[in-house]
Design an enzyme around this catalytic site. Sequence first.
Site, PDB file in Angstrom:
ATOM      1  N   ASP A 383      37.941  65.193 110.449  1.00  0.00           N
ATOM      2  CA  ASP A 383      38.397  64.162 111.365  1.00  0.00           C
ATOM      3  C   ASP A 383      37.188  63.698 112.178  1.00  0.00           C
ATOM      4  OD1 ASP A 383      40.147  62.531 112.714  1.00  0.00           O
ATOM      5  OD2 ASP A 383      40.742  64.061 114.158  1.00  0.00           O
ATOM      6  N   ASP A 733      43.497  67.713 114.168  1.00  0.00           N
ATOM      7  CA  ASP A 733      44.043  68.158 115.443  1.00  0.00           C
ATOM      8  C   ASP A 733      45.449  67.639 115.706  1.00  0.00           C
ATOM      9  OD1 ASP A 733      43.446  65.521 115.777  1.00  0.00           O
ATOM     10  OD2 ASP A 733      42.122  65.779 117.502  1.00  0.00           O
ATOM     11  N   ASP A 737      47.909  65.476 110.865  1.00  0.00           N
ATOM     12  CA  ASP A 737      46.960  66.231 110.036  1.00  0.00           C
ATOM     13  C   ASP A 737      47.601  67.461 109.393  1.00  0.00           C
ATOM     14  OD1 ASP A 737      44.756  64.561 110.673  1.00  0.00           O
ATOM     15  OD2 ASP A 737      44.521  65.591 112.584  1.00  0.00           O
TER      16      ASP A 737
END
Length: 1052
Positions: A383, A733, A737
């Site tokens: 990410d 996070d 996800d």
Amino acid sequence: MPPRKTPSKKKATGDGGYTPWTATAAEVCAELGVDPETGLDETKIAKLRSEYGFNELDKEEGKPLWKLVLEQFDDALVKILLVAALVSFVLAFTEERAPGVELSLVDFVEPGVILLILVLNAIVGVWQESNAESALEALKEMQSETARCLRAGEWISDLPARELVPGDVVEVRTGDRVPADCRVIRLKTATIRLEQASLTGESVAVNKTTEPVADAGCELQGKECVLFGGTSVSQGACVAAVIDTGMRTEIGKIQAQIQAAAEEEDDTPLKQKLDTFGDQLTLMIGVICLLVWLMNYHFFISWKWGGLSDPFSITEVDFNFAKCTFYFKIAVALAVAAIPEGLPAVITTCLALGTRKMAKKNAIVRKLQSVETLGCTSVICSDKTGTLTTNNMSAVRLVVQGTSYDPSDGGVVGLVGGSLDACVTAVSRVCVMCNESTVELKDGAFRCAGEPTEGALKVLAEKIGVADAAANAKIVKLRAADPAKGCQGVADHHAAQGAKLATLEFDRGRKSMSVIVADGGKGSNKNSLLVKGAPECVLDRCSKVLLPDGSVTTLSPALREEIVATVAEMSSSALRCLGFALKTGAELGKLGGYDGGEQHPAHKDLMDPGKYESIESDLTFCGLAGLRDPPRPEVRGAIDACKTAGIRVVVITGDNKLTAEAICADIGIFDSPSDAVGRSFTGREFSDMPLAKKKKLLATPGGCVFSRAEPKHKQDIVRLLKEADEIVAMTGDGVNDAPALKLADIGIAMGITGTAVAKEASDMVLADDNFSSIVDAISEGRSIYNNMKAFIRYMISSNVGEVVSIFLTAALGMPEGLIPVQLLWVNLVTDGPPATALGFNPPDVDIMTKKPRRKDEDLISTWAMVRYLVVGLYVGAATVGIFAVWYTKTEFLGIDLAKDGHTPVTWHQLTHWGECETWKGFAGGKFTAGGVTYSYTGSDACDYFHAGKIKASTLSLTTLVVIEMFNACNALSEDISLVIMPPWINPWLILAMFSSFALHFLILYVPALATIFSIVPLDLNEWLLVCAAASPVWIIDEILKFIGRNFVSAGR
């Protein structure tokens, strides 16, 4: 519970159908059959409830305990041990004993120890698996418990959220959590903003509107009129209609994806290798055990054959059950010898040690085997926000008339002598006053409470300071003395000089917000309007520009074009641009004397948002600020380390494409922004690609970036990489996800910003949310794998020696040299400490310069197997040889063995001991050990080869233990000589070897223990014989290392 059904919504295909985000609010209400002024009635609610069920996520049933227990025994090595234990248990009852000798607990030591190992293994396994999958429970916690709902014309303020059905009209306000997926019908404030980063990955709160969007197939971020269940309202209020509930919401879809990902979960690379090894070992053990038993058939069965003339005539069959069970027990002993019983325990210990090392580097491992998986990671899907960047919005460029400053490095770079001109002072004041955020010192770190963008502007003002030198010095002094009080010194200074009288809230039409401030304090009748907003919109409403000396001049077309060009240049660098302007004195008209009271004539204008644009007209332009979430300073070095280690980095973010590309160029994934061509795509662009093109893109060397990615895009990317035999680590996070974290070979959640859902779906949590911690963890994982190979190399080579020993004993027809309980002692106790200590081997200096190992790489290579066989042959020969030496010699290699007074026999007698009862004149023998004389003469003469073998068996066992201690030193490195890497490079190994020797001395010289293991004490000369037999293992392995170093490795 009523059954759930998927709603039959029409698709936006151009045939008159609709989707809620492309339809108007009125069309949505009509489709749902609800009047937004009265809500649903009870009859319709009951009908919808029967069709859609309750607004809650499905609860998955866990595995029953009995099934969990049975699964722990579904392993080849465990099954062999279980069979060996059961057979040993049966033989303990059926074995023939000497007259007067009864069944005792000693007879059950062997099966008891094996069963204890299996039970402990099952307990640990059940505990790990019943440590439930909490990701789904954490997902449920995101759901709102109650909702403010309109039903039958009345507002219910605390309706349980689970009772909502599609069509319900709800109201959400600042601080509320959205109870289900809803379509905005009406705004109750000028704007409404939602924090949906956990769902979409967007780094700032987003505005919602009543207006439909044009694209029916847009990503979640583009559905600007939809509120998603589980997200929270950061500002404003609105009325909305529920369009999806329960498992049909976006959170529900994520739960379904998590469940699907769990079903796709593969075994870790290590478990796959160990399973393959177990299957191979099972086959090998079965064949050898059967062979050893059949080789000795002539000892327990004989017959007379009629010859070729009468081939079917078999007479005088003589079967000796006692001998049959004896040789069968030898075969069982061989199975026990071949299985590395301690291997699971040592692997677990090594992985546990690895988790402790990783925890010190901010990587908290939740699943033990993930430690090893990290070591073979070939792709990191990361990410952006908070992992590669700081997740703290920061002003990195400040542009005022005639000057550009860089405020990104702790202070504003470029201020001459620290003096502030009128432009910079004005920008600082707008940043502070046109702002609802606060900066605070909490838990030793400065944090922003409020919008990240506003927090960045507040920090920018603190870096700029104030124009009054004395006041500025006072602020700096306070900040040094008390950082908690001084962190907003500049803001407090500006607030003291001018009270805020009114706020003109942001709206999407004018794309700005402003405040009216009383210059000199409330009641001064000298007001200013301070404005901030999108630069193009603010600039359109400006007619003048502030100059550094404080004068104001007309904003000429040329200067306007220059400012527009600056904005374009900043935007191309992925900066979020804001423009600042002001309006003072008579230009404000009646607002110039506004005192904040409701009776003032200007108050009515402030209550009408439709007049805000006219109030914010004829402005004076002050300057620009460029903001962004900057990369972490250590990330570029970590990306370079990944490149050196052969690890590709793929960035998957919910942020916009331009921002993602700029960050990737800054951290080294791209050498320059132009490199993003062909390597940067939105999630939707990737989804629309043909499968072949997707695979080609993901197989291309180097990094790539996917922006505006949704959960399904992340899963598709991870799935395709895994299909290409990559070992994928996925960071994340947010709630969005979680499915990809679950699907990846190793899911890595953020410890600070990560949601509970992401953490529970992950294998590892980063305590500092830092990408470089992942690289450190991969290095540790590679080191752990090397150490695991070291102790596997040690344990397998030792076990091969035990197998050879038993095989040679059976092949030569000698008495059984090592009994099963002795082999268990060696494998579990004396081998355990050195094997565990090998897990502390220091990492190779070049560990992060090698490419990741292949997924299909053998745990034991062909050359390694050759080495095991060569060393094993020697170990077997040495243990059998010393057994034979004691029986046949009174002196060997100059060592006197006659001190114990043992009676030597011939080689023929030793290898044909089963025929002892037919020998004439055989007197048996006797010997002394530990001050006790053991005599086997007369009618007990043949027991000299059975009970009398206790001294020879002790020598074999001790030789095996000493050889394995020496072999542990050999296992320090696969190819490096002990001369270069001596044993003391790992002090824990030295300590472990001493511990193993101490344990062996304990069972040798404590009579009660010696009885259990059927051994006797040894004298000094016998110890010299043991050391002489064990030492050559060093020389043999050094020769094999030389060959491996110079020929095998060089030829790869």
